[in-house]
Design a protein around this motif. Structure first.
Motif, PDB file in Angstrom:
ATOM      1  N   THR A 240      50.075 -20.539  65.470  1.00  0.00           N
ATOM      2  CA  THR A 240      51.186 -19.597  65.377  1.00  0.00           C
ATOM      3  C   THR A 240      50.655 -18.301  64.795  1.00  0.00           C
ATOM      4  O   THR A 240      49.731 -18.310  63.970  1.00  0.00           O
ATOM      5  N   VAL A 241      51.212 -17.197  65.243  1.00  0.00           N
ATOM      6  CA  VAL A 241      50.829 -15.900  64.697  1.00  0.00           C
ATOM      7  C   VAL A 241      52.092 -15.180  64.237  1.00  0.00           C
ATOM      8  O   VAL A 241      53.151 -15.285  64.858  1.00  0.00           O
ATOM      9  N   GLU A 242      51.973 -14.498  63.136  1.00  0.00           N
ATOM     10  CA  GLU A 242      53.103 -13.735  62.608  1.00  0.00           C
ATOM     11  C   GLU A 242      52.576 -12.520  61.870  1.00  0.00           C
ATOM     12  O   GLU A 242      51.398 -12.472  61.487  1.00  0.00           O
ATOM     13  N   LEU A 243      53.478 -11.541  61.706  1.00  0.00           N
ATOM     14  CA  LEU A 243      53.120 -10.367  60.902  1.00  0.00           C
ATOM     15  C   LEU A 243      53.746 -10.514  59.532  1.00  0.00           C
ATOM     16  O   LEU A 243      54.909 -10.917  59.399  1.00  0.00           O
ATOM     17  N   VAL A 244      52.987 -10.182  58.518  1.00  0.00           N
ATOM     18  CA  VAL A 244      53.484 -10.186  57.147  1.00  0.00           C
ATOM     19  C   VAL A 244      53.395  -8.752  56.638  1.00  0.00           C
ATOM     20  O   VAL A 244      52.303  -8.170  56.610  1.00  0.00           O
ATOM     21  N   ALA A 245      54.555  -8.203  56.285  1.00  0.00           N
ATOM     22  CA  ALA A 245      54.587  -6.818  55.801  1.00  0.00           C
ATOM     23  C   ALA A 245      55.858  -6.644  54.980  1.00  0.00           C
ATOM     24  O   ALA A 245      56.828  -7.396  55.153  1.00  0.00           O
ATOM     25  N   PRO A 246      55.870  -5.683  54.087  1.00  0.00           N
ATOM     26  CA  PRO A 246      57.113  -5.448  53.327  1.00  0.00           C
ATOM     27  C   PRO A 246      58.232  -5.009  54.252  1.00  0.00           C
ATOM     28  O   PRO A 246      57.986  -4.421  55.311  1.00  0.00           O
ATOM     29  N   ALA A 247      59.462  -5.299  53.860  1.00  0.00           N
ATOM     30  CA  ALA A 247      60.609  -4.927  54.686  1.00  0.00           C
ATOM     31  C   ALA A 247      60.932  -3.446  54.546  1.00  0.00           C
ATOM     32  O   ALA A 247      61.436  -2.824  55.483  1.00  0.00           O
ATOM     33  N   ARG A 248      60.659  -2.886  53.376  1.00  0.00           N
ATOM     34  CA  ARG A 248      60.978  -1.472  53.126  1.00  0.00           C
ATOM     35  C   ARG A 248      59.803  -0.809  52.412  1.00  0.00           C
ATOM     36  O   ARG A 248      59.184  -1.423  51.538  1.00  0.00           O
ATOM     37  N   VAL A 249      59.530   0.411  52.782  1.00  0.00           N
ATOM     38  CA  VAL A 249      58.514   1.212  52.093  1.00  0.00           C
ATOM     39  C   VAL A 249      59.057   2.623  51.937  1.00  0.00           C
ATOM     40  O   VAL A 249      60.100   2.970  52.523  1.00  0.00           O
ATOM     41  N   HIS A 250      58.361   3.424  51.162  1.00  0.00           N
ATOM     42  CA  HIS A 250      58.770   4.814  50.974  1.00  0.00           C
ATOM     43  C   HIS A 250      57.841   5.737  51.756  1.00  0.00           C
ATOM     44  O   HIS A 250      56.650   5.457  51.895  1.00  0.00           O
ATOM     45  N   ALA A 251      58.394   6.811  52.247  1.00  0.00           N
ATOM     46  CA  ALA A 251      57.586   7.821  52.921  1.00  0.00           C
ATOM     47  C   ALA A 251      56.431   8.233  52.014  1.00  0.00           C
ATOM     48  O   ALA A 251      56.615   8.382  50.804  1.00  0.00           O
ATOM     49  N   GLY A 252      55.287   8.376  52.592  1.00  0.00           N
ATOM     50  CA  GLY A 252      54.098   8.739  51.823  1.00  0.00           C
ATOM     51  C   GLY A 252      53.275   7.536  51.397  1.00  0.00           C
ATOM     52  O   GLY A 252      52.124   7.679  50.981  1.00  0.00           O
ATOM     53  N   ASP A 253      53.862   6.341  51.504  1.00  0.00           N
ATOM     54  CA  ASP A 253      53.098   5.135  51.167  1.00  0.00           C
ATOM     55  C   ASP A 253      52.069   4.829  52.252  1.00  0.00           C
ATOM     56  O   ASP A 253      52.119   5.389  53.357  1.00  0.00           O
ATOM     57  N   THR A 254      51.197   3.924  51.907  1.00  0.00           N
ATOM     58  CA  THR A 254      50.346   3.289  52.922  1.00  0.00           C
ATOM     59  C   THR A 254      50.678   1.804  52.874  1.00  0.00           C
ATOM     60  O   THR A 254      50.740   1.209  51.796  1.00  0.00           O
ATOM     61  N   VAL A 255      50.918   1.232  54.047  1.00  0.00           N
ATOM     62  CA  VAL A 255      51.375  -0.154  54.080  1.00  0.00           C
ATOM     63  C   VAL A 255      50.303  -1.047  54.711  1.00  0.00           C
ATOM     64  O   VAL A 255      49.687  -0.688  55.721  1.00  0.00           O
ATOM     65  N   ASP A 256      50.082  -2.197  54.081  1.00  0.00           N
ATOM     66  CA  ASP A 256      49.189  -3.209  54.663  1.00  0.00           C
ATOM     67  C   ASP A 256      50.011  -4.139  55.545  1.00  0.00           C
ATOM     68  O   ASP A 256      51.005  -4.716  55.086  1.00  0.00           O
ATOM     69  N   ILE A 257      49.617  -4.263  56.762  1.00  0.00           N
ATOM     70  CA  ILE A 257      50.297  -5.149  57.712  1.00  0.00           C
ATOM     71  C   ILE A 257      49.334  -6.283  58.034  1.00  0.00           C
ATOM     72  O   ILE A 257      48.238  -6.045  58.560  1.00  0.00           O
ATOM     73  N   VAL A 258      49.740  -7.480  57.719  1.00  0.00           N
ATOM     74  CA  VAL A 258      48.859  -8.641  57.873  1.00  0.00           C
ATOM     75  C   VAL A 258      49.258  -9.426  59.125  1.00  0.00           C
ATOM     76  O   VAL A 258      50.418  -9.808  59.288  1.00  0.00           O
ATOM     77  N   LEU A 259      48.275  -9.631  59.998  1.00  0.00           N
ATOM     78  CA  LEU A 259      48.474 -10.554  61.110  1.00  0.00           C
ATOM     79  C   LEU A 259      47.905 -11.898  60.668  1.00  0.00           C
ATOM     80  O   LEU A 259      46.721 -11.998  60.358  1.00  0.00           O
ATOM     81  N   ARG A 260      48.778 -12.899  60.590  1.00  0.00           N
ATOM     82  CA  ARG A 260      48.363 -14.220  60.089  1.00  0.00           C
ATOM     83  C   ARG A 260      48.373 -15.227  61.228  1.00  0.00           C
ATOM     84  O   ARG A 260      49.374 -15.366  61.938  1.00  0.00           O
ATOM     85  N   VAL A 261      47.248 -15.894  61.413  1.00  0.00           N
ATOM     86  CA  VAL A 261      47.169 -16.966  62.418  1.00  0.00           C
ATOM     87  C   VAL A 261      47.042 -18.281  61.665  1.00  0.00           C
ATOM     88  O   VAL A 261      46.269 -18.398  60.717  1.00  0.00           O
TER      89      VAL A 261
END
Lengths: 154, 460
Positions: free
Chosen positions: A33-54
């Motif tokens: 199974t594969v899914e994305l793990v990321a925060p639901a909300r961020v603020h403009a100017g942030d940098t977000v880590d988006i994790v693809l989990r297998v």
């Protein structure tokens, strides 16, 4: 399952041996199974880590053939109109090695993309709702994550 | 049941008349090479019955020759000899009789099907040879070999039209005595069978199989402990080489990122086929030997925050010089632009490296043979492009792009241009791929760049 036979089952293109192994042993889905793990909300100017989990949700070890070194997974960000605003692999070259990743039952592996909340041209995207998808390339096929959303607050 | 070998009349008299009229001194007749043992056997178990002779049949050429033997009594098969002459076996009615080829040919022309007549019409010269058996007899004996494959090591059975005998081919390790015993039990005269040794019929070899010696294009695997214990990667051998610094030993070139760490020598171990386990050296063929570190690329790396090299290539030394199939690249059955065959062409299994091109020209057709997408080819669409590698701080300086397919595992594949039907000029090493407006591209480092970093190489 022995080291070599597990790998060989995963390596055989056409997947006959791998399929046989999986059919004999699987009680649930034989696919990872594969899914994305990321925060639901961020603020403009942030940098977000988006994790693809297998993850191996099956009862037996499985060996995945993952294309690229580093693995050429993709993360695609679209706006509510469906327009693509950013993707990890846009315009880039990927090393053409093949990773043989063996996952034990219940084991997972993460691949992380970093998005600076900019579009492909490097311009900050406007606050609002965005949709994320992940793609994991494998030999002869690719696995796509379910879509999830991300809200950028001002 | 009476013993008999020479069958009673089969009706057609033309050939019998011809045989009766045989005179000595006819042209292009050859003496029999087969043993002259009488077919009349004291062992009743080797005699053929009328029912067996009637039941004798076959497929393809065997079927037609069996049919012809019923139409043209004594016909024992035919073949083209090494000089191209059509040679016909005829079983004479009496010892010492010679054969007249013109009558044989006319009989065959009257009775043969289209395939036979086509061959006769293009054969200016027909040679006859004395047969020990007619073709129906051979086929009838062959039918008695129903249990021959129960003998360990039997590879194939054949009605050998060149020898006018049955043939049972066995593996090198098989026992001929077991076959002889089986023949006796089946009632097949030993003299009617040639037993020969051949290798077992292998499945068609692919670029992903174990192979020795190793040509360019075959799969290699290696551990990358820097990324995790037991993590295995797959790449392709590019081409074999002898470096000027060690010209008496065998090496191969593959991609630098086909090692534990891209750039720098970690003494990565390479395997073909898969390693047995984490520590075993079974199937190990080579060790990483030279893989320059990424850096400023002689001052040409102008990209801040990035490391550069002119090539994504390394040199690995074979653990045994005999493992190298020097000067060759595996030749699959066919190549296409997006994806090609992985199966090696049995009849033409290698490309021969005859020269090197330092770099490609725009518009030239570049080929590669890699373990995942096989043999692909397409036009060079960009030359000498500084190319960033996704997800890394690496820029490859002055790389070349080809509008053709590649997939994960093709890294390291040799890139070449065809300069003859089977002759190629090496032009580089594939290391990456991507898409351009949706079309697949592969990216390679040119030979000049590779040799600048790895040193001069002899490749043919």
């Amino acid at each position: 399952m022995r080291f070599e036979s597990t790998l060989r089952a995963g390596l055989r293109r056409g997947g006959v041996a791998a399929l046989a192994v999986l059919l004999l042993s699987a009680t649930r889905s034989p696919h990872p199974t594969v899914e994305l793990v990321a925060p639901a909300r961020v603020h403009a100017g942030d940098t977000v880590d988006i994790v693809l989990r297998v993850r191996n949700d099956g009862p037996a070890p499985m060996t995945l053939e993952l294309s690229g070194r580093p693995v050429g997974f993709d993360v695609i960000v679209t706006n509510p109109d469906g327009k693509e605003v950013w993707r990890r692999l846009a315009g880039g070259a990927v090393g053409a090695a093949l990773m043989l990743l063996t996952l034990q039952p219940g084991e997972s592996r993460d691949f992380t993309a970093r998005w600076a909340l900019v579009d492909q041209g490097g311009n900050a995207v406007t606050p609002g709702r965005y949709f994320l998808r992940g793609i994991l390339p494998m030999t002869g096929r690719q696995l796509a994550t379910p879509e999830r959303d991300l809200v950028i607050d001002p | 049941m009476r013993s008999r070998i020479v069958r009673p009349g089969h009706g057609l008299s033309l050939f019998a008349l011809m045989l009766a009229a045989i005179v000595s001194g006819c042209t292009e007749s050859e003496q029999p090479t087969a043993p002259q043992t009488s077919m009349t056997s004291t062992n009743p178990s080797t005699t053929l019955t009328d029912a067996e002779l009637r039941a004798a049949t076959g497929r393809g050429v065997d079927g037609e020759f069996t049919r012809l033997a019923r139409q043209v009594p004594g016909f024992g098969g035919m073949y083209f000899d090494k000089s191209g002459k059509l040679t016909v076996y005829v079983k004479p009615p009496a010892a010492g009789a010679a054969l007249r080829s013109t009558d044989v040919v006319s009989s065959l022309r009257a009775a043969g099907n289209a395939a036979v007549q086509q061959r006769l019409s293009k054969s200016a010269t027909v040679v006859t040879k004395a047969a020990k058996y007619d073709f129906t007899e051979l086929q009838a004996y062959r039918n008695r070999l129903a249990k021959i494959f129960a003998v360990r090591g039997v590879v194939f059975t054949d009605t050998d039209e060149e020898q006018n005998r049955l043939r049972v081919a066995i593996q090198p390790s098989a026992k001929e005595a077991d076959v002889v015993k089986a023949l006796a039990k089946a009632g097949v005269p030993r003299e009617a069978v040639i037993i020969s040794r051949v290798s077992a019929v292998d499945r068609v070899k692919t670029l992903q199989d174990k192979t020795r010696p190793v040509a360019g294009g075959f799969q290699i695997t290696f551990f990358a402990p820097s990324e995790g214990p037991g993590l295995l990667f797959v790449c392709s051998v590019g081409f074999n080489a002898r470096p000027a610094s060690d010209p008496n030993h065998e090496y191969f070139v593959t991609a630098s990122h086909c090692s534990d760490i891209q750039g720098g020598n970690q003494h990565t171990r390479y395997f073909n086929d898969l390693p047995k386990n984490l520590t075993s050296n079974d199937n190990r063929i080579a060790t990483e030997q030279k893989d320059p570190r990424y850096g400023r690329a002689a001052g040409q790396c102008v990209y801040e925050g990035f490391r550069c090299r002119f090539s994504d290539a390394l040199l690995a030394k074979y653990s045994n010089d005999n493992f190298s199939d020097f000067g060759t690249i595996a030749r699959p059955k066919f190549g296409l632009q997006r994806i090609g065959a992985l199966q090696i062409d049995r009849n033409n299994p290698r490309f021969n490296v005859v020269t090197e091109f330092g770099f490609p020209f725009l518009g030239e057709i570049a080929h590669k043979v890699g373990r995942t997408s096989g043999w692909t080819m397409g036009p060079v669409i960009f030359t000498c492009v500084d190319t960033g590698v996704n997800g890394t701080d690496i820029v490859q300086i002055c790389q070349d792009w080809v509008l053709a397919g590649s997939q994960g595992g093709d890294s390291g594949a040799g890139v070449f241009e065809q300069v003859g039907p089977n002759e190629v000029a090496l032009v580089g090493i594939l290391w990456g791929g991507g898409t351009l407006d949706g079309a697949p591209v592969f990216i390679f480092s040119a030979m000049e760049q590779i040799e600048q970093e790895l040193g001069p190489l002899t490749t043919n």
